[in-house]
Motif scaffolding. Sequence first.
Motif, PDB file in Angstrom:
ATOM      1  N   LEU A  12       7.593 -18.372  14.335  1.00 25.51           N
ATOM      2  CA  LEU A  12       7.381 -17.521  15.504  1.00 25.51           C
ATOM      3  C   LEU A  12       6.589 -16.280  15.120  1.00 25.51           C
ATOM      4  CD1 LEU A  12      11.064 -17.566  16.834  1.00 25.51           C
ATOM      5  CD2 LEU A  12       9.210 -19.165  17.371  1.00 25.51           C
ATOM      6  N   SER A  13       5.623 -15.928  15.945  1.00 22.48           N
ATOM      7  CA  SER A  13       4.901 -14.683  15.795  1.00 22.48           C
ATOM      8  C   SER A  13       5.619 -13.670  16.680  1.00 22.48           C
ATOM      9  CB  SER A  13       3.450 -14.861  16.232  1.00 22.48           C
ATOM     10  OG  SER A  13       2.745 -13.665  16.043  1.00 22.48           O
ATOM     11  N   MET A  14       6.419 -12.816  16.048  1.00 26.93           N
ATOM     12  CA  MET A  14       7.269 -11.888  16.789  1.00 26.93           C
ATOM     13  C   MET A  14       6.595 -10.528  16.897  1.00 26.93           C
ATOM     14  SD  MET A  14      11.060 -13.039  15.556  1.00 26.93           S
ATOM     15  CE  MET A  14      11.842 -12.333  17.017  1.00 26.93           C
ATOM     16  N   GLN A  15       6.490 -10.051  18.132  1.00 33.90           N
ATOM     17  CA  GLN A  15       5.849  -8.777  18.414  1.00 33.90           C
ATOM     18  C   GLN A  15       6.861  -7.647  18.400  1.00 33.90           C
ATOM     19  OE1 GLN A  15       3.547  -9.031  22.004  1.00 33.90           O
ATOM     20  NE2 GLN A  15       2.759 -11.038  21.466  1.00 33.90           N
ATOM     21  N   ASP A  16       6.368  -6.447  18.223  1.00 34.46           N
ATOM     22  CA  ASP A  16       7.219  -5.267  18.168  1.00 34.46           C
ATOM     23  C   ASP A  16       7.389  -4.663  19.563  1.00 34.46           C
ATOM     24  OD1 ASP A  16       8.480  -3.445  16.056  1.00 34.46           O
ATOM     25  OD2 ASP A  16       7.482  -2.019  17.385  1.00 34.46           O
ATOM     26  N   LEU A  17       8.580  -4.142  19.829  1.00 33.10           N
ATOM     27  CA  LEU A  17       8.851  -3.450  21.080  1.00 33.10           C
ATOM     28  C   LEU A  17       9.704  -2.221  20.785  1.00 33.10           C
ATOM     29  CD1 LEU A  17       8.530  -3.503  24.183  1.00 33.10           C
ATOM     30  CD2 LEU A  17      10.683  -4.764  24.268  1.00 33.10           C
ATOM     31  N   HIS A  18       9.288  -1.081  21.277  1.00 39.77           N
ATOM     32  CA  HIS A  18      10.025   0.192  21.184  1.00 39.77           C
ATOM     33  C   HIS A  18      10.311   0.632  19.750  1.00 39.77           C
ATOM     34  CE1 HIS A  18      10.471  -0.152  25.451  1.00 39.77           C
ATOM     35  NE2 HIS A  18      11.276  -1.190  25.371  1.00 39.77           N
ATOM     36  N   GLN A  19       9.623   0.104  18.792  1.00 44.44           N
ATOM     37  CA  GLN A  19       9.827   0.430  17.382  1.00 44.44           C
ATOM     38  C   GLN A  19      11.288   0.274  16.963  1.00 44.44           C
ATOM     39  OE1 GLN A  19       8.015   4.335  17.098  1.00 44.44           O
ATOM     40  NE2 GLN A  19       6.018   3.417  16.744  1.00 44.44           N
ATOM     41  N   ASN A  20      11.967  -0.746  17.576  1.00 47.89           N
ATOM     42  CA  ASN A  20      13.341  -1.034  17.152  1.00 47.89           C
ATOM     43  C   ASN A  20      13.682  -2.523  17.183  1.00 47.89           C
ATOM     44  OD1 ASN A  20      13.840  -1.658  19.852  1.00 47.89           O
ATOM     45  ND2 ASN A  20      15.042   0.173  20.240  1.00 47.89           N
ATOM     46  N   GLU A  21      12.742  -3.347  17.683  1.00 45.56           N
ATOM     47  CA  GLU A  21      13.038  -4.773  17.791  1.00 45.56           C
ATOM     48  C   GLU A  21      11.770  -5.615  17.707  1.00 45.56           C
ATOM     49  OE1 GLU A  21      13.457  -5.934  22.339  1.00 45.56           O
ATOM     50  OE2 GLU A  21      14.387  -3.973  21.951  1.00 45.56           O
ATOM     51  N   LYS A  22      11.962  -6.860  17.283  1.00 45.55           N
ATOM     52  CA  LYS A  22      10.907  -7.876  17.298  1.00 45.55           C
ATOM     53  C   LYS A  22      11.351  -8.924  18.308  1.00 45.55           C
ATOM     54  CE  LYS A  22       8.649  -6.146  13.791  1.00 45.55           C
ATOM     55  NZ  LYS A  22       7.478  -5.362  14.029  1.00 45.55           N
ATOM     56  N   TYR A  23      10.386  -9.462  19.072  1.00 45.12           N
ATOM     57  CA  TYR A  23      10.753 -10.431  20.103  1.00 45.12           C
ATOM     58  C   TYR A  23       9.752 -11.569  20.185  1.00 45.12           C
ATOM     59  CZ  TYR A  23       7.082  -8.562  23.089  1.00 45.12           C
ATOM     60  OH  TYR A  23       5.863  -8.190  23.595  1.00 45.12           O
ATOM     61  N   PHE A  24      10.233 -12.690  20.747  1.00 41.85           N
ATOM     62  CA  PHE A  24       9.397 -13.860  20.965  1.00 41.85           C
ATOM     63  C   PHE A  24       9.894 -14.580  22.213  1.00 41.85           C
ATOM     64  CE2 PHE A  24       8.463 -18.356  20.696  1.00 41.85           C
ATOM     65  CZ  PHE A  24       7.112 -18.348  20.395  1.00 41.85           C
ATOM     66  N   TYR A  25       8.962 -14.920  23.133  1.00 39.93           N
ATOM     67  CA  TYR A  25       9.300 -15.676  24.341  1.00 39.93           C
ATOM     68  C   TYR A  25       9.047 -17.159  24.116  1.00 39.93           C
ATOM     69  CZ  TYR A  25       9.978 -11.636  27.342  1.00 39.93           C
ATOM     70  OH  TYR A  25      10.467 -10.492  27.916  1.00 39.93           O
ATOM     71  N   PHE A  26      10.070 -17.972  24.372  1.00 40.73           N
ATOM     72  CA  PHE A  26       9.956 -19.428  24.294  1.00 40.73           C
ATOM     73  C   PHE A  26       9.466 -19.982  25.627  1.00 40.73           C
ATOM     74  CE2 PHE A  26      12.931 -18.548  20.902  1.00 40.73           C
ATOM     75  CZ  PHE A  26      12.563 -19.463  19.933  1.00 40.73           C
ATOM     76  N   ASP A  27       8.857 -21.170  25.587  1.00 42.59           N
ATOM     77  CA  ASP A  27       8.419 -21.847  26.810  1.00 42.59           C
ATOM     78  C   ASP A  27       9.589 -22.477  27.563  1.00 42.59           C
ATOM     79  OD1 ASP A  27       5.767 -21.204  26.324  1.00 42.59           O
ATOM     80  OD2 ASP A  27       5.367 -23.076  25.259  1.00 42.59           O
ATOM     81  N   GLU A  28      10.620 -22.880  26.822  1.00 38.91           N
ATOM     82  CA  GLU A  28      11.786 -23.533  27.424  1.00 38.91           C
ATOM     83  C   GLU A  28      12.996 -22.606  27.332  1.00 38.91           C
ATOM     84  OE1 GLU A  28      11.774 -26.614  28.854  1.00 38.91           O
ATOM     85  OE2 GLU A  28       9.612 -26.658  28.531  1.00 38.91           O
ATOM     86  N   PRO A  29      13.829 -22.581  28.373  1.00 38.60           N
ATOM     87  CA  PRO A  29      15.000 -21.696  28.366  1.00 38.60           C
ATOM     88  C   PRO A  29      16.124 -22.203  27.459  1.00 38.60           C
ATOM     89  CG  PRO A  29      14.998 -23.013  30.345  1.00 38.60           C
ATOM     90  CD  PRO A  29      13.716 -23.322  29.633  1.00 38.60           C
ATOM     91  N   PHE A  30      17.000 -21.290  27.110  1.00 40.90           N
ATOM     92  CA  PHE A  30      18.212 -21.573  26.343  1.00 40.90           C
ATOM     93  C   PHE A  30      19.424 -21.438  27.269  1.00 40.90           C
ATOM     94  CE2 PHE A  30      15.351 -20.344  22.981  1.00 40.90           C
ATOM     95  CZ  PHE A  30      15.775 -21.069  21.877  1.00 40.90           C
ATOM     96  N   PRO A  31      20.540 -22.071  26.921  1.00 38.40           N
ATOM     97  CA  PRO A  31      21.778 -21.774  27.647  1.00 38.40           C
ATOM     98  C   PRO A  31      22.160 -20.318  27.354  1.00 38.40           C
ATOM     99  CG  PRO A  31      22.224 -23.177  25.745  1.00 38.40           C
ATOM    100  CD  PRO A  31      20.730 -23.024  25.846  1.00 38.40           C
TER     101      PRO A  31
END
Length: 143
Positions: free
Chosen positions: A62-81
């Motif tokens: 996963l290429s995880m982007q930075d948000l608010h200088q406190n977290e890395k995030y990644f959006y999947f195409d398919e949802p999770f429970p």
Amino acid sequence: MNAIRLGLVASMLFLAGCGDDAVREPENQEGVTSQVETIPVSVRFEDNPTAEALQDRLPLTLSMQDLHQNEKYFYFDEPFPTNPERVGSIRAGDVMLYGDDCLVLFYEDVETSYAYTRIGRVENFTTLAPLLGSGTVELTFQN
């Protein structure tokens, strides 16, 4: 861009998060040893459908982007429970799901009113923290 390899061995143990200032221990106490670059990292997963669904998708890079200088995030195409809860306090090393498709790795402590589904926790996080900083990082999750 930092290149970070995070190997997650497919044993389920995840974070049992924090609603107050104390960090709860995961319900399943079995540890997992992984590696970020050359740094060994221990990961614990929650024993829940979200953590199981993530592990069913391994291996992942996963290429995880930075948000608010406190977290890395990644959006999947398919949802999770999901089973979201208002966690209140989040600690560096917490791995959570925002909504039903956004994986988040926190690298700073933060107070929040948002709801997350707990996935797990990177233990001994202080060894990993210097590698995260700002910018995009590549994380590889593997069995």
